[in-house]
Design an enzyme around this catalytic site. Sequence first.
Site, PDB file in Angstrom:
ATOM      1  N   TYR A 160       0.850  -1.193   0.000  1.00 29.60           N
ATOM      2  CA  TYR A 160       0.000   0.000   0.000  1.00 29.60           C
ATOM      3  C   TYR A 160       0.886   1.243   0.000  1.00 29.60           C
ATOM      4  O   TYR A 160       1.397   1.664   1.031  1.00 29.60           O
ATOM      5  CB  TYR A 160      -0.923   0.011   1.207  1.00 29.60           C
ATOM      6  CG  TYR A 160      -1.906  -1.143   1.262  1.00 29.60           C
ATOM      7  CD1 TYR A 160      -2.137  -1.963   0.162  1.00 29.60           C
ATOM      8  CD2 TYR A 160      -2.603  -1.426   2.430  1.00 29.60           C
ATOM      9  CE1 TYR A 160      -3.032  -3.015   0.222  1.00 29.60           C
ATOM     10  CE2 TYR A 160      -3.502  -2.473   2.494  1.00 29.60           C
ATOM     11  CZ  TYR A 160      -3.715  -3.269   1.393  1.00 29.60           C
ATOM     12  OH  TYR A 160      -4.589  -4.320   1.456  1.00 29.60           O
ATOM     13  N   PRO A 170     -16.242  -4.038   0.938  1.00 35.22           N
ATOM     14  CA  PRO A 170     -17.534  -4.353   1.565  1.00 35.22           C
ATOM     15  C   PRO A 170     -18.758  -3.858   0.806  1.00 35.22           C
ATOM     16  O   PRO A 170     -19.856  -4.339   1.046  1.00 35.22           O
ATOM     17  CB  PRO A 170     -17.439  -3.669   2.931  1.00 35.22           C
ATOM     18  CG  PRO A 170     -16.400  -2.616   2.764  1.00 35.22           C
ATOM     19  CD  PRO A 170     -15.416  -3.153   1.775  1.00 35.22           C
ATOM     20  N   LEU A 171     -18.588  -2.894  -0.117  1.00 35.42           N
ATOM     21  CA  LEU A 171     -19.736  -2.385  -0.868  1.00 35.42           C
ATOM     22  C   LEU A 171     -19.495  -2.606  -2.356  1.00 35.42           C
ATOM     23  O   LEU A 171     -18.716  -1.896  -2.988  1.00 35.42           O
ATOM     24  CB  LEU A 171     -19.937  -0.890  -0.584  1.00 35.42           C
ATOM     25  CG  LEU A 171     -21.192  -0.245  -1.186  1.00 35.42           C
ATOM     26  CD1 LEU A 171     -22.456  -0.900  -0.630  1.00 35.42           C
ATOM     27  CD2 LEU A 171     -21.209   1.252  -0.910  1.00 35.42           C
TER      28      LEU A 171
END
Length: 289
Positions: free
Chosen positions: A70, A216-217
């Site tokens: 990241y 999560p979405l």
Amino acid sequence: MQATEAPATQAGTITIGGENGFTVNRMAYGAMRITGDGIWGPPRDHDEAIRVLKRTLDLGINFIDTADSYGPHISEELIAEALHPYPEGLVIATKGGLLRTGPNQWPVDASRKHLEEALDGSLKRLKLDQIELYQLHRFDPKVPSEEFLGFLQEAQKAGKIKHIGLSEVGIEQIEEAKTYFDVVSVQNMYNFGQQKWNDVLKYCEQHNIAFIPWYPLNSGNISATEAIKKVAARHNATDYQIALAWLLAASPVMLPIAGTSSVKHLEENVLAATIKLTDEDLQDMPLPK
């Protein structure tokens, strides 16, 4: 601090790693988004990234998920800058096994050489003598599995890693890894609209393995999006809050890692832990079978 001020505590807890493991609140934070666009380079607002990380503790979050890729390296460096020396009970989990060749580019490299460099780099950047939970980003089809699984086993025996998890794996890969070490977590893409890993989730429940869902979405599933919006309106909540509340309800081994680069959105997201879905909600958003 009152429970209402630390909403993550209302998600309940999960113990990862058995008797010699650790217990954390089931609403966690994913530290991918505190880097630049394309998860590349430093954040646009360094000070806001630091505020986000500090605020996680106030909200009751005691599990932060990151990776050497990241940034690369930026997320781990910011975590150490904001939170080291780490308070007792805070777990920083990180991952290795991906290269970065540019924004949004993620080539897999689980070779022994790369994993050793990644692990040693993570220890240094996070200012840790041992990583509580180290997760393998991917099984690398270019590398014999005994090479990367054997390396993780050796690193654990050497004390660099306490617990080991896997990411984006099926049951067969988990079973293979378990011949080298205890698998305490699985981090797979999972949400209400994309449940292709239901068999892995059930396996994790049966074997007391934490399931850490990322993304999560899922906005690509129109019917799922409509159902989430319907339930969100019922609770006067955001779509993201309902997506997270559904994950918490879906399984006791679920450990959502809501990620954001904004304190405002962090505070909104963590309030998902206070939302209790009703029977009516679950008719619109059925739990996995």
